[in-house]
Design a protein around this motif. Structure first.
Motif, PDB file in Angstrom:
ATOM      1  N   ASP A 196       0.854  -1.155  -0.159  1.00  8.14           N
ATOM      2  CA  ASP A 196       0.028   0.073  -0.049  1.00  8.14           C
ATOM      3  C   ASP A 196       0.646   1.196  -0.070  1.00  8.14           C
ATOM      4  OD1 ASP A 196      -2.322  -1.113  -0.069  1.00  8.14           O
ATOM      5  OD2 ASP A 196      -2.821  -1.341   2.065  1.00  8.14           O
ATOM      6  N   ILE A 197       1.824   1.466   1.063  1.00  8.34           N
ATOM      7  CA  ILE A 197       2.814   2.431   0.823  1.00  8.34           C
ATOM      8  C   ILE A 197       3.477   2.542  -0.552  1.00  8.34           C
ATOM      9  CG2 ILE A 197       4.682   3.372   1.905  1.00  8.34           C
ATOM     10  CD1 ILE A 197       3.934   1.949   4.571  1.00  8.34           C
ATOM     11  N   ILE A 198       3.930   1.397  -1.009  1.00  8.51           N
ATOM     12  CA  ILE A 198       4.489   1.483  -2.487  1.00  8.51           C
ATOM     13  C   ILE A 198       3.609   2.167  -3.628  1.00  8.51           C
ATOM     14  CG2 ILE A 198       5.628   0.249  -4.346  1.00  8.51           C
ATOM     15  CD1 ILE A 198       6.193  -1.852  -1.851  1.00  8.51           C
ATOM     16  N   SER A 199       2.226   1.579  -3.548  1.00 10.14           N
ATOM     17  CA  SER A 199       1.123   2.104  -4.404  1.00 10.14           C
ATOM     18  C   SER A 199       0.907   3.473  -4.171  1.00 10.14           C
ATOM     19  CB  SER A 199      -0.062   1.487  -3.834  1.00 10.14           C
ATOM     20  OG  SER A 199       0.156  -0.088  -4.399  1.00 10.14           O
ATOM     21  N   ASN A 200       0.831   4.117  -2.828  1.00  8.74           N
ATOM     22  CA  ASN A 200       0.715   5.677  -2.792  1.00  8.74           C
ATOM     23  C   ASN A 200       1.853   6.305  -3.356  1.00  8.74           C
ATOM     24  OD1 ASN A 200      -1.692   5.537  -1.560  1.00  8.74           O
ATOM     25  ND2 ASN A 200      -0.742   5.009   0.491  1.00  8.74           N
ATOM     26  N   THR A 201       3.194   5.924  -3.051  1.00 10.99           N
ATOM     27  CA  THR A 201       4.356   6.569  -3.713  1.00 10.99           C
ATOM     28  C   THR A 201       4.071   6.491  -4.964  1.00 10.99           C
ATOM     29  OG1 THR A 201       5.697   5.783  -1.766  1.00 10.99           O
ATOM     30  CG2 THR A 201       6.959   6.398  -3.373  1.00 10.99           C
ATOM     31  N   GLU A 202       3.849   5.535  -5.749  1.00 10.12           N
ATOM     32  CA  GLU A 202       3.615   5.743  -7.308  1.00 10.12           C
ATOM     33  C   GLU A 202       2.699   6.609  -7.598  1.00 10.12           C
ATOM     34  OE1 GLU A 202       3.097   2.837 -11.256  1.00 10.12           O
ATOM     35  OE2 GLU A 202       3.063   1.728  -9.108  1.00 10.12           O
ATOM     36  N   ARG A 206       3.524   9.847 -10.080  1.00  9.78           N
ATOM     37  CA  ARG A 206       2.518  10.106 -11.259  1.00  9.78           C
ATOM     38  C   ARG A 206       1.830  11.229 -11.278  1.00  9.78           C
ATOM     39  NH1 ARG A 206       3.141   5.997 -14.773  1.00  9.78           N
ATOM     40  NH2 ARG A 206       3.628   3.990 -13.876  1.00  9.78           N
ATOM     41  N   LEU A 207       1.567  11.879 -10.097  1.00 14.83           N
ATOM     42  CA  LEU A 207       0.969  13.151 -10.054  1.00 14.83           C
ATOM     43  C   LEU A 207       1.760  14.198 -10.278  1.00 14.83           C
ATOM     44  CD1 LEU A 207      -1.570  14.921  -8.925  1.00 14.83           C
ATOM     45  CD2 LEU A 207      -0.708  14.709  -6.650  1.00 14.83           C
ATOM     46  N   ALA A 208       3.025  14.066  -9.933  1.00 15.63           N
ATOM     47  CA  ALA A 208       4.110  15.000 -10.053  1.00 15.63           C
ATOM     48  C   ALA A 208       4.286  14.957 -11.683  1.00 15.63           C
ATOM     49  CB  ALA A 208       5.423  14.565  -9.446  1.00 15.63           C
ATOM     50  N   GLU A 209       4.215  13.906 -12.380  1.00 16.93           N
ATOM     51  CA  GLU A 209       4.189  13.742 -13.818  1.00 16.93           C
ATOM     52  C   GLU A 209       3.214  14.589 -14.456  1.00 16.93           C
ATOM     53  OE1 GLU A 209       6.911   9.985 -15.330  1.00 16.93           O
ATOM     54  OE2 GLU A 209       4.736   9.611 -14.800  1.00 16.93           O
ATOM     55  N   ASP A 249      12.573   1.375  -3.496  1.00 15.31           N
ATOM     56  CA  ASP A 249      14.045   1.570  -4.531  1.00 15.31           C
ATOM     57  C   ASP A 249      13.660   1.397  -5.962  1.00 15.31           C
ATOM     58  OD1 ASP A 249      15.687   1.956  -2.489  1.00 15.31           O
ATOM     59  OD2 ASP A 249      16.522   0.039  -2.522  1.00 15.31           O
ATOM     60  N   GLU A 250      12.666   0.338  -6.602  1.00 12.34           N
ATOM     61  CA  GLU A 250      12.466   0.182  -7.806  1.00 12.34           C
ATOM     62  C   GLU A 250      11.775   1.355  -8.377  1.00 12.34           C
ATOM     63  OE1 GLU A 250      10.156  -3.428  -7.837  1.00 12.34           O
ATOM     64  OE2 GLU A 250      11.772  -4.705  -7.786  1.00 12.34           O
ATOM     65  N   LEU A 251      10.778   2.054  -7.466  1.00 10.73           N
ATOM     66  CA  LEU A 251       9.927   3.404  -7.943  1.00 10.73           C
ATOM     67  C   LEU A 251      11.130   4.458  -8.189  1.00 10.73           C
ATOM     68  CD1 LEU A 251       6.792   3.265  -5.689  1.00 10.73           C
ATOM     69  CD2 LEU A 251       7.218   2.593  -7.960  1.00 10.73           C
ATOM     70  N   LYS A 254      12.878   4.076 -11.272  1.00 10.21           N
ATOM     71  CA  LYS A 254      12.122   4.410 -12.678  1.00 10.21           C
ATOM     72  C   LYS A 254      11.682   5.977 -12.690  1.00 10.21           C
ATOM     73  CE  LYS A 254       7.401   3.058 -14.434  1.00 10.21           C
ATOM     74  NZ  LYS A 254       6.484   2.042 -14.529  1.00 10.21           N
ATOM     75  N   PHE A 255      11.341   6.729 -11.549  1.00 11.68           N
ATOM     76  CA  PHE A 255      10.736   7.845 -11.634  1.00 11.68           C
ATOM     77  C   PHE A 255      11.737   9.086 -11.276  1.00 11.68           C
ATOM     78  CE2 PHE A 255       6.992   5.210 -10.947  1.00 11.68           C
ATOM     79  CZ  PHE A 255       6.216   5.846 -12.013  1.00 11.68           C
ATOM     80  N   SER A 256      12.575   8.855 -10.506  1.00 13.05           N
ATOM     81  CA  SER A 256      13.183  10.113  -9.670  1.00 13.05           C
ATOM     82  C   SER A 256      14.025  10.807 -10.852  1.00 13.05           C
ATOM     83  CB  SER A 256      13.942   9.661  -8.501  1.00 13.05           C
ATOM     84  OG  SER A 256      15.211   8.932  -8.982  1.00 13.05           O
TER      85      SER A 256
END
Length: 403
Positions: A196-202, A206-209, A249-251, A254-256
């Motif tokens: 759940d924490i990982i999903s919220n972080t993703e 995506r909101l920033a994108e 770490d995977e997120l 991918k995004f940072s």
């Protein structure tokens, strides 16, 4: 896993030195939980301590020395942090309903990082800011969606916190919208699922994108909130920090480094409860023992005035207590179930609704673990004239009264 590093001998000694009720912090626990959370987060992420969990000066100084940031939700919390010699550059001013006094105090002290909850707060800041000074200004966003298994959900529904996600552009296009260079999203508290924490972080990435795609605006700061769960009931599982680290770490990989961020963009997670909850144990004394219509009661001198008001979102009170005898037990010993209460004049002052104790006696100690967060700060401490209790630090056999 409760704070097992505080021994019965330590608790008894603390009670003898400082009387009861008292709150005993353990240095080794402070170190352990700080390292546990820091290790689980991506290397590029900074960690913010939420002062509302506990403004204890020992905690503040320890986290200060480890380079943590601090989130204050009021002028009073800001004073606590400044008194702990935290550098203004390490402070984030947060909280809804900010007063002009709070904002002006922060600016005058050299604080440069602010989280705004509304257009009105942004306007107050815009009128007060010092010209030619650089500020980090984030807007708190109430997201349209959050993973929904936290005990206290603060996003994804109608809320007094922040501005709704669908209204982001109106804030960015407002008179002082040009000041906004970051976003803050707090989905909820007490998440026990790493997924759940990982999903919220993703979702926040995506909101920033989306903001960048719609406006061309890059973010200097991105705060993912926290909500790292601490078990307060047997039904709560321990948060899987290994899975959490792997997923975060995977997120970040991918995004940072995407175009919506600068090379110097700062990413933050914050925690109050996870860092501090298991650092302290409340020590109380049995003041009376009685039986009423088939129920056995143990009355202690530390209840909701020390533990916090019982709520599933903040303080459920652990199902485990430690019974430490004041003197050597007299044989024979008999185990019975007891309801443990405090001494304030209200029937809600129940520390434990029913737990088996072995021949408790008046003067024995009942010690309650995991009281380092939302205990004194969430308590009716003045009720019935029960004022604040002593806070003590135990470190390698030494005791220090915390002031």
């Amino acid at each position: 896993m409760r704070n097992t590093n505080i021994s019965d001998g330590t608790l008894k000694k603390a009670a003898e030195l400082y009387s009861t009720p008292c709150l005993c912090y353990e240095q080794s626990e402070i170190i352990h939980w700080s390292n546990t959370l820091r290790t689980a987060l991506p290397e590029r992420a900074e960690l913010i301590y939420s002062v509302k969990a506990s403004p204890n000066s020992v905690l503040l100084r320890y986290y200060r020395d480890r380079g943590f940031y601090f989130e204050t939700a009021s002028e009073g919390e800001l004073v606590f942090v400044l008194n702990a010699a935290v550098k203004p550059v390490k402070i984030w001013v947060s909280g809804q309903g900010k007063t002009e006094s709070y904002i002006n105090k922060a600016i005058s002290e050299g604080v440069t990082s602010f989280i705004f909850e509304s257009m009105h707060e942004l306007e107050i800041f815009g009128e007060a800011l010092k010209p030619n000074h650089a500020y980090n200004c984030s807007i708190r966003i109430n997201p349209i969606w959050v993973a929904g298994t936290s005990l206290l959900q603060t996003g994804g529904k109608s809320s007094a916190f922040g501005i709704d996600e669908e209204n982001i552009h109106s804030v960015l296009n407002s008179k002082y919208g040009y000041l906004i260079n970051g976003i803050f999203v707090y989905a909820g508290s007490q998440y026990f699922s790493a997924e759940d924490i990982i999903s919220n972080t993703e979702y926040i990435f995506r909101l920033a994108e989306r903001i960048y795609r719609d406006t061309g605006r890059k973010l200097v700061n991105l705060d993912f909130g926290g909500g790292f769960g601490v078990p307060e009931h047997d039904s709560n599982s321990e948060l899987d920090m290994i899975s959490l680290k792997k997923g975060l770490d995977e997120l970040f990989a991918k995004f940072s480094d995407t175009p919506c961020f600068y090379d110097h963009t700062c990413f933050y997670f914050e925690s109050g409860r996870y860092l501090s909850a298991r650092t302290a144990c409340l020590i109380t004394s049995i003041m009376d023992i009685k039986t009423s219509r088939g129920n056995n009661y143990v009355i202690t001198n530390g209840g909701i005035n020390c533990l916090g008001v019982k709520q599933k979102e903040y303080r459920m009170f652990p199902p485990f207590v430690r019974h430490i005898r004041h003197n050597k037990a007299k044989a024979p010993l008999h185990e019975k179930e007891y309801i443990i209460t405090g001494t304030t004049c209200t029937p809600i002052d129940i520390t434990h609704p029913g737990i088996k104790l072995c021949s408790p006696s008046i003067g024995d100690y009942i010690c309650i673990p995991d009281c380092g967060a939302y205990s004194l700060t969430f308590s009716p401490q003045n009720f019935n004239g029960f004022y604040s209790v002593p806070e003590i630090l135990h470190s390698a056999g030494n005791f220090i009264l915390i002031t």
